[in-house]
Write a protein that holds these residues in place. Structure first.
Motif, PDB file in Angstrom:
ATOM      1  N   ILE A  87      85.941  51.953 131.986  1.00 44.16           N
ATOM      2  CA  ILE A  87      86.967  52.472 131.073  1.00 44.16           C
ATOM      3  C   ILE A  87      87.301  53.915 131.428  1.00 44.16           C
ATOM      4  N   SER A  88      88.438  54.388 130.984  1.00 44.46           N
ATOM      5  CA  SER A  88      88.876  55.734 131.351  1.00 44.46           C
ATOM      6  C   SER A  88      87.955  56.788 130.776  1.00 44.46           C
ATOM      7  N   TYR A  89      87.893  57.917 131.437  1.00 44.07           N
ATOM      8  CA  TYR A  89      87.064  59.014 130.945  1.00 44.07           C
ATOM      9  C   TYR A  89      87.526  59.455 129.560  1.00 44.07           C
ATOM     10  N   GLU A  90      88.827  59.528 129.347  1.00 47.14           N
ATOM     11  CA  GLU A  90      89.362  59.991 128.084  1.00 47.14           C
ATOM     12  C   GLU A  90      88.883  59.117 126.927  1.00 47.14           C
ATOM     13  N   LYS A  91      88.911  57.812 127.117  1.00 43.57           N
ATOM     14  CA  LYS A  91      88.465  56.891 126.077  1.00 43.57           C
ATOM     15  C   LYS A  91      86.951  56.996 125.885  1.00 43.57           C
TER      16      LYS A  91
END
Length: 546
Positions: free
Chosen positions: A294-298
């Protein structure tokens, strides 16, 4: 006709290029940058790297020292066959994006946020000679920002050229994994993740392995390595001293305003955060591998919520937090970090490593949070203190006068760091300075910045440009005046001497005695440097009771 004339002009200019190039090379000043295909080439274990020379200093930036998958331990970088250009800084670890700043503080700090990439394991080297078989002391800088933010390029004071040149030492700085990427304990979900809790510190160790294996080609001595860092960087120095696998990779240690963490997060609580993370993302334990994709931001956003939930739970149970709140950082995982900081077995790991420990007088002072304090009258300052210390206020004021007899501004009565960095430094020094351990030297930085009507005082981070001999690079914080240069010369030489021999003494300072819990010997860095003994003992006793 015009085209022909232009063509002839271009041809004539092109024809002059070789002569012009030769002329520039032969008449260039000594401080010019020398950068070409064959200059500053050094062999490393992964392949050759090419840097450049600036003012006589060989400079290398962004050299990979490791690589890894998310949450996995670092491994050596894949080798390369060509000469790798290493002339610009590498990426910094992803972190919370900076979208606004406090203008007057940003003026002083002058941050460089860099660019982010999870493949951030790179380092920078400054040296006055390469491939020359000399054995220069090596100083490895670990950046601040806690264990969640920052980088090797965050502050202009971090540049290693002037320190390297002044002391003929090899200076190394580095980036590594931070926050949830470096300290998410997923060990409850299988052998694959047994090291995940501390991979951010394992990156630091990987960089020290790189130094051991490669620094000789950069003119450094792998058997004389000093690790030093400020704030979170100082805490990283301390953490490495408790890692059995890092023993022998460094030989001296300096902790600057980094003694605020007096324990590691317990494994139980670290695993609770990871469990809350999976819950927040709607994942079951058998879906833990999804965290790698999953994305770092999430991931980062979910991690913050997970920490808040666990912190609320711990608070309800009456449990204390590391560093004042539940955040990302090293934990006692029973694997990489088997001991707590007060454990004698943990202290014994680095008992033969000399230490230099200290802090600044004002650090995160109250008047930065509440600017009205800067203009307080003496009566207003006393009223402010009365709310905090009650019937101990008069004793507090007398203790301030004893510890800091030159105090003149009413705000100075309030702005002394007495609850975090200074007490932590004393505690760490007391634990370290035992009869059978290597020597400890204690300092305190009291010099007051004149910039912005003196509002910065001896703020957190202010000593760094003095140590790196970077007053000119950091005039917004230091003012760039004569007194700053004089003090910088004294401090940078002390750090250099400590890196060389484990003893910071030099002729520019009064005799700097070794610290012990009994003598409380502390070098006070100011316009006049003096050694004092238990100078603030009464003050610390009063404030520790609150």
């Amino acid at each position: 006709m015009k085209k022909k004339t232009l063509s002839l002009l271009l041809l004539s200019v092109i024809g002059l290029l070789p002569m012009t190039s030769f002329s520039q090379k032969s008449t260039a000043p000594a401080d010019a940058i020398i950068a070409n295909a064959s200059t500053a080439v050094v062999q490393t274990g992964s392949g050759k790297v090419r840097g450049y020379i600036h003012k006589g200093t060989y400079t290398y930036k962004g050299i990979p020292y490791a690589e890894s998958e998310r949450f996995m331990p670092p491994s050596k970088p894949k080798p390369w066959s060509d000469v790798r250009s290493s002339m610009t800084y590498g990426p910094v670890c992803p972190m919370d994006a900076t979208t606004s700043v406090n203008d007057v503080l940003e003026f002083a700090f002058n941050h460089n946020w860099g660019y982010t990439n999870e493949n951030c394991q790179s380092l920078n080297v400054w040296t006055s000679g390469i491939n020359d078989n000399k054995k220069r002391p090596v100083m490895v800088w670990l950046h601040g920002g806690g264990f969640t933010a920052g980088s090797s390029i965050e502050l202009p004071s971090y540049d290693g050229e002037n320190l390297s040149k002044k002391g003929d030492v090899v200076v190394v700085s580095l980036n590594h994994r931070l926050n949830i990427l470096g300290f998410c304990d997923l060990s409850a979900y299988g052998e694959k993740y047994k090291s995940s809790a501390n991979v951010g510190v394992m990156d630091l160790e990987a960089a020290l392995h790189w130094v051991r294996d490669n620094i000789a080609n950069f003119g450094g001595d792998p058997n004389n390595v000093t690790i030093f860092g400020q704030s979170g960087g100082g805490a990283k120095v301390t953490t490495l001293m408790y890692a059995p696998s890092a023993k022998g990779l460094f030989h001296k240690a300096i902790v600057q305003s980094g003694s605020y963490r007096t324990s590691f997060l317990e494994k139980e609580n670290a695993q609770k955060v990871s469990a809350a993370l999976l819950e927040e993302l709607g994942l079951k334990p058998n879906q833990v591998d999804s965290l790698q994709k999953i994305s770092y931001e999430k991931l980062n956003a979910a991690g913050k919520i997970a920490q808040q939930k666990v912190q609320a739970q711990m608070k309800a149970e009456g449990k204390a937090f590391v560093g004042g709140g539940l955040g990302w950082g090293p934990s006692q995982d029973g694997n990489y970090l088997p001991y707590q900081q007060v454990d004698p077995a943990g202290l014994a790991i680095s008992k033969d490593v000399p230490m230099l420990i200290g802090s600044t007088k004002n650090e995160f002072m109250a008047s930065l949070i509440n600017p009205a304090i800067r203009s307080f009258s003496t009566e207003e300052a006393k009223a402010f203190l009365q709310k905090k210390y009650g019937d101990k206020t008069e004793a507090y004021l007398k203790a301030v006068e004893k510890a800091y007899p030159n105090t003149t501004k009413p705000s100075d009565l309030i702005d002394i760091d007495l609850t975090m960095f200074r007490p932590g430094a004393v505690k760490q020094a007391n634990m370290k300075a035992t009869a059978d351990a290597a020597p400890v030297y204690m300092y305190m930085f009291n010099w007051q910045s004149p910039v912005m009507d003196g509002m910065y005082k001896a703020i957190h981070c202010i000593e760094i440009p003095f140590i790196f001999n970077n007053i000119a690079r950091c005039e917004e914080m230091t003012g760039g005046g004569a007194s700053a240069y004089v003090l910088s010369n004294k401090m940078s030489q002390a750090w250099i001497n400590f890196a060389k021999s484990g003893n910071p003494n030099h002729k520019g300072l009064p005799t700097w005695q070794k610290y012990s819990a009994e003598n409380g010997a502390t070098m006070i860095f100011d316009n006049q440097c003096v050694q004092k003994f238990h100078h603030d003992k009464d003050l610390l006793e009063i404030t520790s009771a609150k």
